[in-house]
Design a protein around this motif. Structure first.
Motif, PDB file in Angstrom:
ATOM      1  N   GLN A 128       0.822  -1.206   0.000  1.00  0.00           N
ATOM      2  CA  GLN A 128       0.000   0.000   0.000  1.00  0.00           C
ATOM      3  C   GLN A 128       0.856   1.257   0.000  1.00  0.00           C
ATOM      4  N   GLY A 129       0.285   2.329  -0.539  1.00  0.00           N
ATOM      5  CA  GLY A 129       0.975   3.617  -0.513  1.00  0.00           C
ATOM      6  C   GLY A 129       1.209   4.242  -1.869  1.00  0.00           C
ATOM      7  N   SER A 130       0.773   3.588  -2.946  1.00  0.00           N
ATOM      8  CA  SER A 130       0.966   4.157  -4.280  1.00  0.00           C
ATOM      9  C   SER A 130      -0.340   4.748  -4.799  1.00  0.00           C
ATOM     10  N   LEU A 131      -0.239   5.938  -5.382  1.00  0.00           N
ATOM     11  CA  LEU A 131      -1.383   6.560  -6.060  1.00  0.00           C
ATOM     12  C   LEU A 131      -1.442   6.187  -7.539  1.00  0.00           C
ATOM     13  N   GLY A 132      -0.387   5.561  -8.041  1.00  0.00           N
ATOM     14  CA  GLY A 132      -0.397   5.121  -9.436  1.00  0.00           C
ATOM     15  C   GLY A 132      -0.172   6.236 -10.436  1.00  0.00           C
ATOM     16  N   ALA A 133       0.421   7.333 -10.001  1.00  0.00           N
ATOM     17  CA  ALA A 133       0.874   8.386 -10.920  1.00  0.00           C
ATOM     18  C   ALA A 133       2.052   9.066 -10.239  1.00  0.00           C
TER      19      ALA A 133
END
Length: 491
Positions: free
Chosen positions: A136-141
């Motif tokens: 967890q922890g990624s916004l994907g940009a």
């Protein structure tokens, strides 16, 4: 040995690397491109040109100029500060995929990273050195910044790696192998973490598992059809050619192949005129899920060979362009689509389970497949469990990609949430596998009650393989171990 070029990596090769322990080697021509790109970065530093990520801060700090003497510290601070992942780590197989994909992307030669960093990545793949990366922890940009920072930490001798089931300090593994950690130069930290390789790595593993399950769903459905005296006319090639979807035609053909020679399948009018949709529409529903898989495969194989960091270096360093290839929207959409396609395989499977256990629908099989109806419950609660998983999938299938939260002082004001979509897709796939395991147990029990000698040769072969790990329901027992064993068999 699989040669990585930065442009020709396929899902089949990824399957070999991930599951068959294939080694990797680096294409010499790709390394030439890498070296030219690195020369360009070093020239930019010497000439003191202001270029994002090389001698500036990041995100909202992009307007802050960094002195040449601080460029190494800039990269180290970047990796450490961005290593703030949360939660359980990705499975080790996903971590392995992440290393391979980041390596392949950097081999394109647009990132300005040194060849020795990529050679270390190849060493990691070939020696099973896999970073521990929180999910967890990624916004994907701006890329999968947090996950990829944990990957990059290992190069620096920080963070942790897998050793069997344990997590050990990365420095221990470098000492064990007699290697020094990498010291990052200008641009290299950003090159390592600006990218979509966390969501794409999870997406690759998702696809490979989903494709296998889609094939499994067909022989399991075929066993259910035999237990229910299913009508094979619905798979007549003319029906499916009349609609025109290749995937639908393929499913129908495979179903007929699985059922060829069965004494239990029927023709229309023999026992009834037509079957319920969960039987009759297997080619249409499963075929549509195969269409989803085709879309996902296409997007993954593009992304696996894409330059996704920022900035990108072209024309021997004369053109350095800051853009947004790190934005994960294409994979976010693909993972959300995959969630829907796989959830439907479980949904229709659960309806077949209901038909197998319901005495009003199961063509004379015992109520709930019970060996002693009333005294023994048989498969009654197996259907409950399948229904629960199907319902859970409905919530997990909500698209992650429709959400966005601004970050970095609103500089990064639209993000993909693609990594969340990929993680949720994995949860759905796990649920689908368990639902199919329940259908397999019920179907084999139905066929056992009918008599396995009447089964089609191909489904009988699958029955015998299943019977080596679980028994049909001949007496009430704890069914959780059976579901787990069949799910592992399918995996």
């Amino acid at each position: 040995m699989i040669e990585l070029t930065g442009s020709r990596l396929t899902l089949k090769q990824m399957k070999d690397i991930l599951y068959q322990d294939s080694k990797v080697m680096l294409d010499p021509k790709a390394l030439e491109r890498v070296n030219k790109s690195r020369d360009a970065v070093e020239r930019i530093v010497r000439e003191d040109r202001t270029v994002y990520g090389i001698n500036t801060g990041f995100g909202l700090f992009s307007n802050v100029k960094i002195d040449e003497k601080d460029t190494k510290a800039l990269q180290l601070h970047l990796i450490r500060s961005h290593s703030c992942g949360i939660g359980e780590p990705f499975p080790e197989i996903v971590s392995r995929a992440m290393v391979v994909l980041r390596l392949n992307a950097l081999l394109k030669g647009f990132s300005g990273i040194r060849a020795e960093v990529l050679e270390r990545f190849a060493y990691m793949v070939n020696n099973h050195i896999h970073p521990v990366v929180p999910q967890q922890g990624s916004l994907g940009a701006s890329g999968d910044l947090a996950p990829l920072s944990h990957l990059a930490l290992v190069l620096l001798g920080e963070g942790a790696v897998w050793k069997g089931e344990e997590q050990i300090p990365a420095m221990d593994i470098w000492n064990e192998h007699g290697l020094e950690p990498i010291v990052l130069e200008a641009k290299e930290g950003l090159a390592l973490i600006n990218g979509t390789q966390a969501m794409t790595a999870q997406g690759v593993v998702n696809y490979l598992e989903a494709e296998s399950l889609a094939f499994d769903s067909e022989w399991i459905a075929s066993m259910s059809m035999e237990a229910l005296y299913g009508i094979t006319d619905a798979f007549h090639p003319a029906i499916h050619e009349a609609r025109g979807y290749p995937e639908q035609m393929d499913v129908a053909a495979r179903m007929l192949d699985w059922l060829n020679g069965s004494s239990y399948t029927t023709v229309q009018g023999e026992k009834r005129v037509q079957d319920a949709y969960s039987i009759r529409c297997i080619p249409q529903v499963h075929g549509a899920s195969w269409q989803v898989l085709g879309y996902v495969k296409e997007k993954l194989e593009i992304e696996m060979n894409a330059a996704t960091d920022n900035p990108l270096i072209f024309d021997d360093g004369n053109t350095v362009v800051s853009g947004g290839n790190f934005h994960g929207q294409p994979i976010a959409f693909a993972m959300d689509f995959l969630k829907i396609g796989m959830a439907e395989l479980a949904s229709i499977s659960e309806r077949r389970i209901e038909r197998l256990v319901n005495p009003h629908l199961n063509e004379g099989l015992p109520p709930f497949l019970s060996p002693e109806p009333g005294l023994q419950s048989g498969a009654m609660i197996l259907q409950y469990s399948a229904a629960s998983l199907v319902s859970e999938n409905k919530t997990l299938a909500h698209p992650a990609s429709v959400d966005s939260i601004p970050s970095s002082g609103n500089q990064e004001d639209h993000v993909s949430m693609g990594t969340i979509g990929a993680r949720h897709a994995q949860l759905i796939i796990k649920n689908v596998r368990n639902v199919l395991a329940i259908e397999a147990l019920c179907a084999m029990t139905g066929c056992f009650i009918r008599g396995v000698d009447g089964m089609a040769p191909k489904t009988r072969e699958k029955y015998e393989k299943l019977n080596q790990i679980v028994m049909p329901i001949v007496e009430d027992r704890v069914f959780t171990p059976d579901i787990q064993k069949i799910a592992q068999f399918l995996k």
